[in-house]
Design an enzyme around this catalytic site. Structure first.
Site, PDB file in Angstrom:
ATOM      1  N   ASN A  31       0.855  -1.194   0.000  1.00 57.50           N
ATOM      2  CA  ASN A  31       0.000   0.000   0.000  1.00 57.50           C
ATOM      3  C   ASN A  31       0.890   1.243   0.000  1.00 57.50           C
ATOM      4  O   ASN A  31       1.482   1.581   1.018  1.00 57.50           O
ATOM      5  CB  ASN A  31      -0.909  -0.036   1.241  1.00 57.50           C
ATOM      6  CG  ASN A  31      -1.833   1.168   1.304  1.00 57.50           C
ATOM      7  OD1 ASN A  31      -1.866   1.976   0.381  1.00 57.50           O
ATOM      8  ND2 ASN A  31      -2.576   1.281   2.396  1.00 57.50           N
ATOM      9  N   TRP A  32       0.939   1.891  -1.161  1.00 54.87           N
ATOM     10  CA  TRP A  32       1.825   3.053  -1.293  1.00 54.87           C
ATOM     11  C   TRP A  32       1.236   4.321  -0.695  1.00 54.87           C
ATOM     12  O   TRP A  32       1.910   5.355  -0.647  1.00 54.87           O
ATOM     13  CB  TRP A  32       2.173   3.256  -2.776  1.00 54.87           C
ATOM     14  CG  TRP A  32       3.372   2.452  -3.166  1.00 54.87           C
ATOM     15  CD1 TRP A  32       3.434   1.100  -3.334  1.00 54.87           C
ATOM     16  CD2 TRP A  32       4.701   2.936  -3.364  1.00 54.87           C
ATOM     17  NE1 TRP A  32       4.712   0.716  -3.631  1.00 54.87           N
ATOM     18  CE2 TRP A  32       5.512   1.833  -3.667  1.00 54.87           C
ATOM     19  CE3 TRP A  32       5.284   4.197  -3.321  1.00 54.87           C
ATOM     20  CZ2 TRP A  32       6.882   1.954  -3.909  1.00 54.87           C
ATOM     21  CZ3 TRP A  32       6.645   4.325  -3.578  1.00 54.87           C
ATOM     22  CH2 TRP A  32       7.423   3.209  -3.860  1.00 54.87           C
ATOM     23  N   SER A  45       3.210  -2.003  10.667  1.00 51.18           N
ATOM     24  CA  SER A  45       4.655  -2.013  10.930  1.00 51.18           C
ATOM     25  C   SER A  45       5.322  -3.354  10.620  1.00 51.18           C
ATOM     26  O   SER A  45       6.219  -3.798  11.351  1.00 51.18           O
ATOM     27  CB  SER A  45       4.932  -1.589  12.384  1.00 51.18           C
ATOM     28  OG  SER A  45       4.469  -0.281  12.593  1.00 51.18           O
ATOM     29  N   GLU A  80      -5.656  -4.666  10.747  1.00 54.12           N
ATOM     30  CA  GLU A  80      -4.621  -3.652  10.943  1.00 54.12           C
ATOM     31  C   GLU A  80      -4.924  -2.871  12.220  1.00 54.12           C
ATOM     32  O   GLU A  80      -5.733  -1.922  12.195  1.00 54.12           O
ATOM     33  CB  GLU A  80      -4.610  -2.659   9.773  1.00 54.12           C
ATOM     34  CG  GLU A  80      -4.250  -3.267   8.444  1.00 54.12           C
ATOM     35  CD  GLU A  80      -3.644  -2.239   7.500  1.00 54.12           C
ATOM     36  OE1 GLU A  80      -2.508  -2.471   7.057  1.00 54.12           O
ATOM     37  OE2 GLU A  80      -4.259  -1.196   7.239  1.00 54.12           O
ATOM     38  N   HIS A 117      -9.884   1.379   5.277  1.00 54.94           N
ATOM     39  CA  HIS A 117      -8.596   1.636   5.942  1.00 54.94           C
ATOM     40  C   HIS A 117      -8.823   2.666   7.049  1.00 54.94           C
ATOM     41  O   HIS A 117      -9.594   3.619   6.865  1.00 54.94           O
ATOM     42  CB  HIS A 117      -7.569   2.139   4.928  1.00 54.94           C
ATOM     43  CG  HIS A 117      -6.156   2.046   5.439  1.00 54.94           C
ATOM     44  ND1 HIS A 117      -5.686   2.898   6.408  1.00 54.94           N
ATOM     45  CD2 HIS A 117      -5.144   1.194   5.146  1.00 54.94           C
ATOM     46  CE1 HIS A 117      -4.428   2.573   6.687  1.00 54.94           C
ATOM     47  NE2 HIS A 117      -4.074   1.535   5.941  1.00 54.94           N
ATOM     48  N   GLY A 127       2.886  -1.064   4.470  1.00 55.43           N
ATOM     49  CA  GLY A 127       2.946   0.362   4.150  1.00 55.43           C
ATOM     50  C   GLY A 127       4.380   0.827   4.021  1.00 55.43           C
ATOM     51  O   GLY A 127       5.055   0.578   3.012  1.00 55.43           O
TER      52      GLY A 127
HETATM   53  P1  13P Z   1       2.770   0.488   7.947  1.00 57.53           P
HETATM   54  O1  13P Z   1       3.348  -0.754   7.336  1.00 57.53           O
HETATM   55  O2  13P Z   1       3.502   1.740   7.588  1.00 57.53           O
HETATM   56  O3  13P Z   1       2.560   0.332   9.414  1.00 57.53           O
HETATM   57  O4  13P Z   1       1.310   0.682   7.302  1.00 57.53           O
HETATM   58  C1  13P Z   1       0.436  -0.371   7.349  1.00 57.53           C
HETATM   59  C2  13P Z   1      -0.760  -0.002   6.564  1.00 57.53           C
HETATM   60  O5  13P Z   1      -1.508   0.874   6.941  1.00 57.53           O
HETATM   61  C3  13P Z   1      -0.987  -0.715   5.301  1.00 57.53           C
HETATM   62  O6  13P Z   1      -2.250  -0.444   4.800  1.00 57.53           O
END
Ligand code: 13P
Length: 251
Positions: free
Chosen positions: A9-10, A214, A169, A97, A235
């Site tokens: 997910n960019w 993370s 998440e 999200h 992310g």
């Molecule tokens: P991070 O990997 O930066 O914690 O983000 C996770 C995320 O929200 C993916 O959609």
């Protein structure tokens, strides 16, 4: 674990040059990616077109959008429709999200409507769910996740989750560098899998449960050991190509 599904997910990152470099990087490392995961890239809408060529040539990558409108066409300035996404060869769409729930005030009814629309349009929803830190401290994680799932069942019906993806998440973990405990994630996902199976009252085909929050090269290995984690929504760690490749090598 079968080959894990990895969705990069960019978010609101990248530009024309970076995505060109990403495409070359993916082509160069095709073998590693194919061996290690089922890869899915979610760039910002305006860069989706850049992936058309690689998607056409290489069936090993799928393309996700980060959002969709509930209307398919008409006078809705600034929105992106499911038809437009399909035109760009998108197959999956991230909805629910926490960044959209919190920063764009998307409520659970709107998210359920988006889910419904995606199913009707034969696009695969990636439904994000998860709890706040306060809810975690109050031991409400499962309750909150079930509530976020129930609203979908109510609108879409028993077969809602056939051929879909749920990404657990925890909000407190996203972008914090603080991932959830893999054993706790395993417990949460196995509980949710059983819950969804029972409510579906039919065989749940092509259903994935992912973890996001993370995920990085130091922790992915521990998550991969858990049997109910089918993959990851990544992310920050996908923005650096070397780290992204290292993540795969740790699977
Ligand atoms: P991070 O990997 O930066 O914690 O983000 C996770 C995320 O929200 C993916 O959609």
């Amino acid at each position: 674990m079968n080959l894990p599904l990895i969705i990069a997910n960019w978010k609101l990152n990248g530009n024309k040059k970076i995505f060109s470099t990403l495409l070359n990087f993916l082509k160069k490392n095709k073998k590693v990616f194919k061996q290690k995961c089922k890869l899915n890239i979610a760039p910002s809408h305006i860069y989706l077109y850049k992936f058309r060529e690689i998607i056409k040539e290489n069936q090993w990558i799928n393309l996700s959008a980060q959002n969709v409108d509930i209307h398919v066409s008409g006078a809705f300035t600034g929105e992106i429709s499911a038809l437009m996404l399909k035109d760009m060869l998108v197959t999956h769409v991230i909805i629910g999200h926490s960044e959209r729930r919190n920063f764009h005030n998307e409520n659970e009814y709107l998210i359920a409507e988006k889910f419904n629309l995606l199913k009707k349009q034969n696009l695969i929803p990636i439904l994000c769910i998860g709890e706040t830190i306060e809810e975690k401290k109050d031991n409400k994680t499962i309750e909150i996740c079930k509530k976020q799932i129930d609203i979908i069942f109510e609108l879409v019906g028993k077969k809602a989750f056939y051929n879909t993806i749920i990404a657990y998440e925890p909000i407190w973990s996203i972008g914090s560098g603080n991932s959830a405990n893999p054993k706790e994630v395993q417990f949460i996902l196995s509980t949710l899998r059983t819950y969804i199976k029972e409510k579906s009252s039919s065989f749940l085909e092509d259903f994935y449960l992912l973890y996001g929050g993370s995920v990085n090269e130091n922790n992915i290995h521990f998550f991969c050991k858990e049997k109910d984690i089918d993959g990851f929504l990544v992310g920050t760690a996908c923005l650096n190509f070397d780290i992204f490749l290292n993540i795969l090598k740790k699977i």
